[in-house]
Enzyme design. Structure first.
Site, PDB file in Angstrom:
ATOM      1  N   ASP A  52      38.910  -4.933  28.116  1.00 21.50           N
ATOM      2  CA  ASP A  52      39.824  -3.868  28.515  1.00 21.50           C
ATOM      3  C   ASP A  52      40.507  -3.320  27.269  1.00 21.50           C
ATOM      4  OD1 ASP A  52      41.821  -2.296  29.423  1.00 21.50           O
ATOM      5  OD2 ASP A  52      42.802  -3.834  30.651  1.00 21.50           O
ATOM      6  N   GLU A 129      39.867  -3.518  -5.075  1.00 24.41           N
ATOM      7  CA  GLU A 129      40.581  -4.563  -5.830  1.00 24.41           C
ATOM      8  C   GLU A 129      41.877  -4.892  -5.097  1.00 24.41           C
ATOM      9  OE1 GLU A 129      40.918  -3.993 -10.205  1.00 24.41           O
ATOM     10  OE2 GLU A 129      40.163  -2.005  -9.754  1.00 24.41           O
ATOM     11  N   GLU A 131      45.215  -6.519  -3.991  1.00 26.01           N
ATOM     12  CA  GLU A 131      46.268  -7.374  -4.559  1.00 26.01           C
ATOM     13  C   GLU A 131      47.149  -7.861  -3.411  1.00 26.01           C
ATOM     14  OE1 GLU A 131      46.726  -5.145  -8.876  1.00 26.01           O
ATOM     15  OE2 GLU A 131      47.978  -4.456  -7.221  1.00 26.01           O
ATOM     16  N   GLU A 186      48.404 -11.481 -11.044  1.00 22.90           N
ATOM     17  CA  GLU A 186      48.782 -10.104 -11.363  1.00 22.90           C
ATOM     18  C   GLU A 186      50.092 -10.060 -12.141  1.00 22.90           C
ATOM     19  OE1 GLU A 186      48.432  -7.082 -11.768  1.00 22.90           O
ATOM     20  OE2 GLU A 186      46.346  -6.823 -11.149  1.00 22.90           O
ATOM     21  N   GLU A 193      45.251 -11.111  -7.565  1.00 19.42           N
ATOM     22  CA  GLU A 193      44.171 -10.174  -7.259  1.00 19.42           C
ATOM     23  C   GLU A 193      42.865 -10.957  -7.266  1.00 19.42           C
ATOM     24  OE1 GLU A 193      44.023  -6.395  -9.393  1.00 19.42           O
ATOM     25  OE2 GLU A 193      41.875  -6.659  -9.670  1.00 19.42           O
ATOM     26  N   HIS A 242      42.998  -0.692  -5.469  1.00 15.49           N
ATOM     27  CA  HIS A 242      42.182   0.295  -6.188  1.00 15.49           C
ATOM     28  C   HIS A 242      40.795   0.299  -5.565  1.00 15.49           C
ATOM     29  CE1 HIS A 242      44.790  -0.575  -9.986  1.00 15.49           C
ATOM     30  NE2 HIS A 242      45.468   0.002  -9.020  1.00 15.49           N
ATOM     31  N   ARG A 314      46.257   4.603 -17.102  1.00 15.87           N
ATOM     32  CA  ARG A 314      46.330   4.130 -15.735  1.00 15.87           C
ATOM     33  C   ARG A 314      47.475   4.755 -14.944  1.00 15.87           C
ATOM     34  NH1 ARG A 314      43.402  -1.074 -15.670  1.00 15.87           N
ATOM     35  NH2 ARG A 314      42.305  -1.084 -17.650  1.00 15.87           N
ATOM     36  N   GLU A 332      37.471   5.364 -10.029  1.00 16.25           N
ATOM     37  CA  GLU A 332      38.424   4.432  -9.419  1.00 16.25           C
ATOM     38  C   GLU A 332      39.607   5.227  -8.882  1.00 16.25           C
ATOM     39  OE1 GLU A 332      40.803   2.092 -12.179  1.00 16.25           O
ATOM     40  OE2 GLU A 332      40.963   0.456 -10.729  1.00 16.25           O
ATOM     41  N   ARG A 334      43.206   5.048  -7.430  1.00 20.84           N
ATOM     42  CA  ARG A 334      44.230   4.006  -7.581  1.00 20.84           C
ATOM     43  C   ARG A 334      45.338   4.068  -6.536  1.00 20.84           C
ATOM     44  NH1 ARG A 334      44.123   1.404 -12.415  1.00 20.84           N
ATOM     45  NH2 ARG A 334      46.392   1.262 -12.584  1.00 20.84           N
TER      46      ARG A 334
HETATM   47  N1  GLN Z   1      49.837  -3.428  -8.915  1.00 19.80           N
HETATM   48  C1  GLN Z   1      49.446  -2.128  -9.404  1.00 19.80           C
HETATM   49  C2  GLN Z   1      49.407  -1.116  -8.261  1.00 19.80           C
HETATM   50  O1  GLN Z   1      50.300  -1.055  -7.524  1.00 19.80           O
HETATM   51  C3  GLN Z   1      48.132  -2.194 -10.154  1.00 19.80           C
HETATM   52  C4  GLN Z   1      48.157  -3.083 -11.350  1.00 19.80           C
HETATM   53  C5  GLN Z   1      46.820  -3.266 -12.001  1.00 19.80           C
HETATM   54  O2  GLN Z   1      45.868  -3.664 -11.367  1.00 19.80           O
HETATM   55  N2  GLN Z   1      46.692  -2.985 -13.244  1.00 19.80           N
HETATM   56  O3  GLN Z   1      48.486  -0.352  -8.091  1.00 19.80           O
HETATM   57 MG    MG Z   2      41.873  -5.171 -11.210  1.00 21.81          MG
HETATM   58 MG    MG Z   3      45.264  -5.226 -10.287  1.00 21.99          MG
HETATM   59 MG    MG Z   4      41.774  -1.374 -11.112  1.00 23.64          MG
END
Ligand code: GLN
Ligand code: MG
Ligand code: MG
Ligand code: MG
Length: 443
Positions: A52, A129, A131, A186, A193, A242, A314, A332, A334
């Site tokens: 259901d 990836e 975390e 991390e 991670e 990511h 980044r 990638e 992010r």
């Molecule tokens: N923790 C970070 C985020 O919020 C990423 C950090 C990393 O992987 N270099 O995306």
């Molecule tokens: Mg990573």
């Molecule tokens: Mg990371």
């Molecule tokens: Mg990454």
């Protein structure tokens, strides 16, 4: 019975499995289970198992609540924390009134998007990836935000007390057929991670759900609470997921790779990337779907805020990671965080990229400076937009984006917006501790 289903049934007998957990996810990405005795396996594969659906988030209205689960034999796995007596199968949800895949099933949504990719001649590979934080439990077994270690990025024991737990988590994942590539502590205290190998987008989305389940279950065995909440502690890094994406063509070559391009990215990759940038605000609603997600997307904590790409730094939304071999050329994204529904997030990202390819969009130049340090004027000069600042803005962006609407399909799109509007409204009328601390005695 298909050969694959027969193989699963043989394995159930051989390994003496007692229970099967038939899994699917709701629109919010929560893994749901219907447990059946293993003796039902054959029936599950032939007729499916009826349930259901009326009480499942965003599934159906009461009057049309009968759903059928159709297990995917490829997803059979024995659960490592149940003495090996329970196994899971991930299922497609079938609408019993039509006999067709149910359009409110996130897995069906992603499959439809992957069919479109296939029509264009591509298979889609995705690697996440994820975390997460490990927190201590209090005396009543409830989660706290107290971390059980004080390690930092890539720290090793003895500071990284949680490495035992992480090792057990990895054993658990490996027992469920994960290829683990790397794991590390991390940046933040208590934050971890674990990376697993890329796979086709559907398998990876299945894997994300399994990953979250395994991490939580094994952490709990150590009396720890694992959380995928994006920003549990203010003023330190939050948890992202990511997401690396590439397209492979029918000959099995990476369609994102071009030896002669400055960034080793093909025109296809540049257009895909441009599509993702164009639809970034609406994608954010799906990939960062909680009120708390937007506490992570602020400058200074390695999370993206600005709509730009980079081959270097980044702080951008999309990064082009260095690739050692052509097959590894990828982009990638992010922004996604691990509170997202991976099926819907991947569906939105891939659709935006495919749309970029179909429209022949051209990517802007990469930004090589730290965008966190740009002022508004400089961002304007570079033509850099900002991601939605909160869930309300993100939902508005989703409401205005027809391409992402089509990606999700009408049912999921409407239910998702309804649920998220309500969530944001609840947050908006709440009065937080911060406000009390700041104003109660001042005014
Ligand atoms: N923790 C970070 C985020 O919020 C990423 C950090 C990393 O992987 N270099 O995306
Ligand atoms: Mg990573
Ligand atoms: Mg990371
Ligand atoms: Mg990454």
């Amino acid at each position: 019975l298909s050969a694959e289903a027969q193989r699963v049934i043989d394995e159930i007998e051989e390994k003496d499995v007692d229970f099967l957990r038939l899994q699917f996810t709701d629109i919010l990405g929560t893994v749901k289970n219907v447990a059946v005795p293993a003796t039902q396996a054959e029936k599950a594969f032939t007729d499916g198992i009826y349930f259901d659906g009326s009480s499942i988030e965003g599934f159906v209205r009461i009057q049309e609540s009968d759903m059928r689960l159709k297990p995917d034999p490829e997803t059979f796995a024995i659960l490592p924390w149940r003495d090996g007596r329970s196994a899971r199968l991930i299922c497609d949800v079938i609408d019993t009134s039509t006999g067709e895949p149910f359009e409110g099933d996130p897995r069906t949504v992603l499959k439809r998007v992957l069919d479109r990719a296939e029509e264009m001649g591509y298979t889609v590979n995705v690697a996440p990836e994820p975390e997460f934080f490990l927190f201590e439990e209090d005396e009543d077994g409830r989660a706290t935000t107290k971390t059980n270690d004080a390690g930092g990025y890539f720290d090793l024991a003895p500071k990284d007390l949680a490495s035992d737990v992480r090792r057990d988590i990895i054993y658990g994942l490996e027992q469920m057929d994960f290829e683990i590539e790397a794991s590390h502590h991390e940046v933040a205290e208590g934050q971890h991670e674990i990376n697993f190998e890329y796979d086709d987008a559907l398998t990876t989305a299945d894997n994300v759900g399994t990953f979250r389940t395994v991490v939580r279950a094994i952490a709990a065995q150590h009396d720890l609470h694992a959380t995928f909440m994006p920003k549990p502690i203010p003023k330190i890094n939050g948890s992202g997921m990511h997401t690396h994406v590439s397209l492979f063509d029918e000959d099995g070559n990476n369609a994102f790779h071009d030896e002669d391009d400055e960034f080793n990215l093909s025109d296809t990759a540049h257009s895909f990337l441009a599509g993702v940038l164009e639809h970034a605000p609406a994608i954010t609603a799906v990939a960062d779907p909680t009120v708390n997600s937007y506490k992570r997307l602020v400058p200074g904590y390695e999370a993206p805020v600005y709509v730009a790409w980079s081959d270097r730094n980044r702080s951008a939304l999309i990064r082009k990671p260095a690739a050692r071999v052509p097959a590894a050329s990828r982009i990638e994204l992010r922004s996604p965080d691990p509170s997202c529904n991976p099926y819907l997030a991947f569906a939105a990202i891939i659709t935006a990229g495919l749309d970029g390819i179909e429209e022949g969009l051209e990517a802007p130049d990469p930004v090589r400076e730290n965008i966190y340090e740009f002022d508004e004027e400089k961002r304007e000069e570079y033509g850099i937009d900002t991601l939605p600042a909160n869930l309300g803005e993100a939902v508005s962006a989703l409401e205005a984006d027809e391409v992402i609407e089509e990606a999700l399909g009408e049912h999921v799109y409407e239910k998702f917006i309804e649920a998220k509007t309500q969530e944001y409204d609840e947050f908006r009328i709440d009065v937080s501790q911060w406000e009390l601390d700041r104003y109660l005695e001042t005014y």
